[in-house]
Design an enzyme around this catalytic site. Structure first.
Site, PDB file in Angstrom:
ATOM      1  N   HIS A 108      40.497  -4.990 -61.065  1.00  0.00           N
ATOM      2  CA  HIS A 108      39.087  -5.215 -61.411  1.00  0.00           C
ATOM      3  C   HIS A 108      38.737  -4.369 -62.636  1.00  0.00           C
ATOM      4  O   HIS A 108      39.225  -3.242 -62.779  1.00  0.00           O
ATOM      5  CB  HIS A 108      38.183  -4.847 -60.228  1.00  0.00           C
ATOM      6  CG  HIS A 108      36.776  -5.298 -60.428  1.00  0.00           C
ATOM      7  ND1 HIS A 108      35.883  -4.603 -61.214  1.00  0.00           N
ATOM      8  CD2 HIS A 108      36.111  -6.394 -59.990  1.00  0.00           C
ATOM      9  CE1 HIS A 108      34.727  -5.241 -61.239  1.00  0.00           C
ATOM     10  NE2 HIS A 108      34.838  -6.343 -60.490  1.00  0.00           N
ATOM     11  N   GLU A 123      37.093 -12.714 -65.016  1.00  0.00           N
ATOM     12  CA  GLU A 123      35.799 -12.033 -65.102  1.00  0.00           C
ATOM     13  C   GLU A 123      35.646 -11.395 -66.476  1.00  0.00           C
ATOM     14  O   GLU A 123      36.102 -10.267 -66.692  1.00  0.00           O
ATOM     15  CB  GLU A 123      35.718 -10.910 -64.058  1.00  0.00           C
ATOM     16  CG  GLU A 123      35.756 -11.379 -62.628  1.00  0.00           C
ATOM     17  CD  GLU A 123      35.074 -10.374 -61.709  1.00  0.00           C
ATOM     18  OE1 GLU A 123      34.201 -10.792 -60.953  1.00  0.00           O
ATOM     19  OE2 GLU A 123      35.389  -9.175 -61.775  1.00  0.00           O
TER      20      GLU A 123
HETATM   21  P1  PGA Z   1      28.418  -9.263 -60.570  1.00  0.00           P
HETATM   22  O1  PGA Z   1      29.855  -8.603 -60.322  1.00  0.00           O
HETATM   23  O2  PGA Z   1      28.398 -10.580 -59.823  1.00  0.00           O
HETATM   24  O3  PGA Z   1      27.441  -8.283 -60.015  1.00  0.00           O
HETATM   25  O4  PGA Z   1      28.293  -9.462 -62.065  1.00  0.00           O
HETATM   26  C1  PGA Z   1      31.010  -9.388 -60.281  1.00  0.00           C
HETATM   27  C2  PGA Z   1      32.249  -8.535 -60.152  1.00  0.00           C
HETATM   28  O5  PGA Z   1      32.348  -7.514 -60.848  1.00  0.00           O
HETATM   29  O6  PGA Z   1      33.157  -8.853 -59.373  1.00  0.00           O
END
Ligand code: PGA
Length: 259
Positions: free
Chosen positions: A97, A167
């Protein structure tokens, strides 16, 4: 009919175990209604065991950890190792992440953690994402490097069990400018599958779920699934409000029936 994966990434929330249990119970209560969506709760480490007990044995709901050590059992104060996670009922683990990478976790370390996950038969949810998107497509090379270095020396048969979460950093969290667009995600997901096809094989790469994450909310979730063809969503903030998270799941169920 494809399965849609909705993963709630609770991050360092909520502050107490009783709030965490209440949130999990609300999601679980509604889980009888999920027939095509697979829901995963990624809880903080101290909550894994009790949240796993609330989830119980379920085909449609699973428990994830938010990270995992690359170590084996031994003198590693503070580390949480893969067999520990396995023994408390975890089935998936978020790895790489951006918030963990920002704390200094390198590509090599992510690769070592992935090896441990596969060794203990835990399914990785590998996060990748660029910091900035440029007009010349250099970010695609960045994503390709993140994928190939994370999966270095992982056997092709194991790569097939991967879940990828795309992401983009600029779309994550409360300071995010904007979420990605469904079209933007779709293009990037095609590229991700192309890279994956070199790391396993083309038919298997098509079956690896590629999820979108970054400011997913009740209003935009369905468009990532419908117009962006996402295989699922990694949801941060919106997974902390049972009502919002359940709306996202309900909408995802509706999407699968319309496909
Ligand atoms: P968010 O986070 O939906 O609050 O933008 C997503 C993540 O970091 O997995």
């Amino acid at each position: 009919m494809r399965t849609i994966h909705i993963v709630g990434n609770w991050k360092a929330n909520p502050k107490t175990l009783s709030d965490a249990k209440e949130l999990a119970r609300k999601v679980k209560e509604q889980s009888r209604k999920f027939s095509r969506v697979h829901v995963t709760l990624a809880a903080p480490t101290p909550y894994l065991l009790p949240i796993g007990e609330i989830i119980g044995r379920s085909e449609r709901m699973t428990l994830a950890a938010q990270d995992c050590s690359s170590k084996e059992a031994g003198a590693h104060t503070g580390e949480v190792i893969a067999p520990m996670l396995k023994s408390v009922g975890v089935s998936e683990v978020i790895i790489g992440h951006s918030e963990s990478r920002a704390r200094g976790v390198s590509d090599g370390e992510i690769n070592a953690r992935l090896h441990q996950l596969y060794k203990y038969k835990l399914r990785p949810i590998l996060c990748i994402g660029e910091e900035k998107r440029d007009l010349h497509g250099a970010y695609l090379q960045f994503l390709s490097t993140q994928l190939t270095s994370a999966l270095k020396d992982i056997p092709k048969a194991a790569v097939k069990r991967l879940i990828v979460a795309y992401e983009p950093l600029w779309a994550i969290g409360e300071h995010a400018a904007v979420p990605d667009t469904p079209e933007g995600f779709h293009h990037t997901a095609i590229f991700i599958r192309k890279v994956l096809s070199h790391l396993c094989d083309a038919p298997s790469a098509l079956k690896i779920p590629v999820l979108y994450g970054g400011s997913v909310n009740v209003d935009n979730a369905s468009s990532f699934l419908c117009e962006g063809y996402a295989d699922g969503l990694l949801v941060g903030r919106a997974s902390l409000k049972a009502k919002d998270f359940l709306s996202i799941i309900t909408n995802a169920e509706a999407v699968t029936t319309s496909l």
